[in-house]
Design an enzyme around this catalytic site. Sequence first.
Site, PDB file in Angstrom:
ATOM      1  N   ASP A  33       1.025  -1.229  -0.018  1.00  0.00           N
ATOM      2  CA  ASP A  33      -0.075  -0.062   0.113  1.00  0.00           C
ATOM      3  C   ASP A  33       0.848   1.242   0.073  1.00  0.00           C
ATOM      4  O   ASP A  33       1.682   1.275   0.729  1.00  0.00           O
ATOM      5  CB  ASP A  33      -0.688  -0.193   1.270  1.00  0.00           C
ATOM      6  CG  ASP A  33      -1.934   1.016   1.141  1.00  0.00           C
ATOM      7  OD1 ASP A  33      -3.275   0.501   1.201  1.00  0.00           O
ATOM      8  OD2 ASP A  33      -1.928   2.100   1.096  1.00  0.00           O
ATOM      9  N   ILE A  34       0.573   2.331  -0.874  1.00  0.00           N
ATOM     10  CA  ILE A  34       1.376   3.411  -1.101  1.00  0.00           C
ATOM     11  C   ILE A  34       1.286   4.237   0.212  1.00  0.00           C
ATOM     12  O   ILE A  34       2.272   5.035   0.514  1.00  0.00           O
ATOM     13  CB  ILE A  34       0.948   4.128  -2.146  1.00  0.00           C
ATOM     14  CG1 ILE A  34       2.116   4.970  -2.648  1.00  0.00           C
ATOM     15  CG2 ILE A  34      -0.300   4.960  -2.015  1.00  0.00           C
ATOM     16  CD1 ILE A  34       1.789   5.597  -4.218  1.00  0.00           C
ATOM     17  N   ASN A  89     -13.296  -3.404   2.364  1.00  0.00           N
ATOM     18  CA  ASN A  89     -14.368  -1.938   2.390  1.00  0.00           C
ATOM     19  C   ASN A  89     -14.942  -2.181   1.209  1.00  0.00           C
ATOM     20  O   ASN A  89     -14.623  -1.964   0.030  1.00  0.00           O
ATOM     21  CB  ASN A  89     -13.716  -0.772   2.550  1.00  0.00           C
ATOM     22  CG  ASN A  89     -12.600  -0.752   3.901  1.00  0.00           C
ATOM     23  OD1 ASN A  89     -13.071  -1.056   4.733  1.00  0.00           O
ATOM     24  ND2 ASN A  89     -11.644   0.209   3.582  1.00  0.00           N
ATOM     25  N   GLN A  96     -14.470   2.705   1.439  1.00  0.00           N
ATOM     26  CA  GLN A  96     -13.893   2.232  -0.019  1.00  0.00           C
ATOM     27  C   GLN A  96     -13.567   3.177  -0.813  1.00  0.00           C
ATOM     28  O   GLN A  96     -14.443   4.229  -1.409  1.00  0.00           O
ATOM     29  CB  GLN A  96     -14.617   1.159  -0.846  1.00  0.00           C
ATOM     30  CG  GLN A  96     -13.876   0.769  -2.090  1.00  0.00           C
ATOM     31  CD  GLN A  96     -14.868  -0.149  -3.011  1.00  0.00           C
ATOM     32  OE1 GLN A  96     -15.870  -0.523  -2.652  1.00  0.00           O
ATOM     33  NE2 GLN A  96     -14.005  -1.018  -3.592  1.00  0.00           N
ATOM     34  N   HIS A 102     -10.295  -5.129  -3.093  1.00  0.00           N
ATOM     35  CA  HIS A 102      -9.089  -5.154  -2.709  1.00  0.00           C
ATOM     36  C   HIS A 102      -8.960  -5.696  -1.070  1.00  0.00           C
ATOM     37  O   HIS A 102      -9.930  -5.037  -0.106  1.00  0.00           O
ATOM     38  CB  HIS A 102      -8.131  -4.153  -2.631  1.00  0.00           C
ATOM     39  CG  HIS A 102      -8.682  -2.746  -2.324  1.00  0.00           C
ATOM     40  ND1 HIS A 102      -9.505  -2.112  -2.934  1.00  0.00           N
ATOM     41  CD2 HIS A 102      -8.295  -2.054  -1.175  1.00  0.00           C
ATOM     42  CE1 HIS A 102      -9.966  -0.822  -2.285  1.00  0.00           C
ATOM     43  NE2 HIS A 102      -9.169  -1.103  -1.067  1.00  0.00           N
ATOM     44  N   HIS A 104      -7.097  -5.554   2.278  1.00  0.00           N
ATOM     45  CA  HIS A 104      -6.050  -4.968   3.159  1.00  0.00           C
ATOM     46  C   HIS A 104      -5.749  -5.959   3.927  1.00  0.00           C
ATOM     47  O   HIS A 104      -6.116  -6.422   4.785  1.00  0.00           O
ATOM     48  CB  HIS A 104      -6.340  -3.680   4.033  1.00  0.00           C
ATOM     49  CG  HIS A 104      -6.843  -2.632   3.376  1.00  0.00           C
ATOM     50  ND1 HIS A 104      -6.153  -1.451   3.001  1.00  0.00           N
ATOM     51  CD2 HIS A 104      -8.308  -2.246   2.686  1.00  0.00           C
ATOM     52  CE1 HIS A 104      -6.864  -0.342   2.558  1.00  0.00           C
ATOM     53  NE2 HIS A 104      -8.184  -1.040   2.209  1.00  0.00           N
TER      54      HIS A 104
HETATM   55  P1  5GP Z   1      -9.779   1.866   0.265  1.00  0.00           P
HETATM   56  O1  5GP Z   1     -10.143   2.800   1.115  1.00  0.00           O
HETATM   57  O2  5GP Z   1     -10.292   2.106  -0.973  1.00  0.00           O
HETATM   58  O3  5GP Z   1     -10.157   0.494   1.177  1.00  0.00           O
HETATM   59  O4  5GP Z   1      -8.194   1.576   0.262  1.00  0.00           O
HETATM   60  C1  5GP Z   1      -7.525   2.119  -1.049  1.00  0.00           C
HETATM   61  C2  5GP Z   1      -6.046   2.060  -0.526  1.00  0.00           C
HETATM   62  O5  5GP Z   1      -5.251   2.118  -1.747  1.00  0.00           O
HETATM   63  C3  5GP Z   1      -5.451   2.954   0.317  1.00  0.00           C
HETATM   64  O6  5GP Z   1      -4.760   2.225   1.577  1.00  0.00           O
HETATM   65  C4  5GP Z   1      -4.252   3.594  -0.333  1.00  0.00           C
HETATM   66  O7  5GP Z   1      -3.303   3.950   0.390  1.00  0.00           O
HETATM   67  C5  5GP Z   1      -4.047   2.665  -1.625  1.00  0.00           C
HETATM   68  N1  5GP Z   1      -3.784   3.246  -2.752  1.00  0.00           N
HETATM   69  C6  5GP Z   1      -4.364   4.096  -3.301  1.00  0.00           C
HETATM   70  N2  5GP Z   1      -3.629   4.525  -4.599  1.00  0.00           N
HETATM   71  C7  5GP Z   1      -2.680   3.506  -4.779  1.00  0.00           C
HETATM   72  C8  5GP Z   1      -1.592   3.354  -5.684  1.00  0.00           C
HETATM   73  O8  5GP Z   1      -1.369   4.102  -6.720  1.00  0.00           O
HETATM   74  N3  5GP Z   1      -0.577   2.597  -5.218  1.00  0.00           N
HETATM   75  C9  5GP Z   1      -0.589   1.740  -4.282  1.00  0.00           C
HETATM   76  N4  5GP Z   1       0.288   1.053  -3.871  1.00  0.00           N
HETATM   77  N5  5GP Z   1      -1.595   1.977  -3.195  1.00  0.00           N
HETATM   78  C10 5GP Z   1      -2.565   2.917  -3.526  1.00  0.00           C
END
Ligand code: 5GP
Length: 153
Positions: A33-34, A89, A96, A102, A104
């Site tokens: 995760d970034i 999520n 989400q 995805h 985590h």
């Molecule tokens: P969500 O809130 O949708 O469940 O989580 C999305 C996750 O994706 C976040 O933890 C965010 O840091 C990660 N993320 C978003 N954009 C990128 C990206 O371009 N590269 C990577 N490696 N992670 C990302």
Amino acid sequence: MVTAQECIFCKIVRNEIPSKRVYEDENNIAFLDINPASPGHVLVVPKKHFGSMHDIDASTMEKLGTAVKKVNDIVKEKLNCEGTNVMLNNGRIAGQIVEHIHFHIIPRYQGDGIELHFPRFKTDEKYFDEMQKKLAAPAEKRKAADDDWTRFA
Ligand code: 5GP
Ligand code: ZN
């Protein structure tokens, strides 16, 4: 709705944008995760585009679940964390942001400062009876059921 063409995780799958991959099989990839919640925070995603668990077919979901187990084992073994939070999520309301399903995998360490807080609401016998009825009913009945959550608040 985001298309596979414009989806950020599909771009990662297609190697159009860089990522730090830590696992890959025929159907899934996992990458760092970034913006990690803790060191080793990994995302596990199917290579095919599905918005959320509401859209994904059972077979792809099953393979994704198997990959999540493998990656969770790798994280636990290689990082020697005490535990993990495995989270998914579904929908904006649930937090989400990226509309490509995805999981985590968030390694947990003593003193990592992560707090998971789920406020609970007051219940009574009626709540448990009615909720069980709704959830255990055949699908058609469930759709027709009155979804007034506020009365349990
Ligand atoms: P969500 O809130 O949708 O469940 O989580 C999305 C996750 O994706 C976040 O933890 C965010 O840091 C990660 N993320 C978003 N954009 C990128 C990206 O371009 N590269 C990577 N490696 N992670 C990302
Ligand atoms: Zn996608």
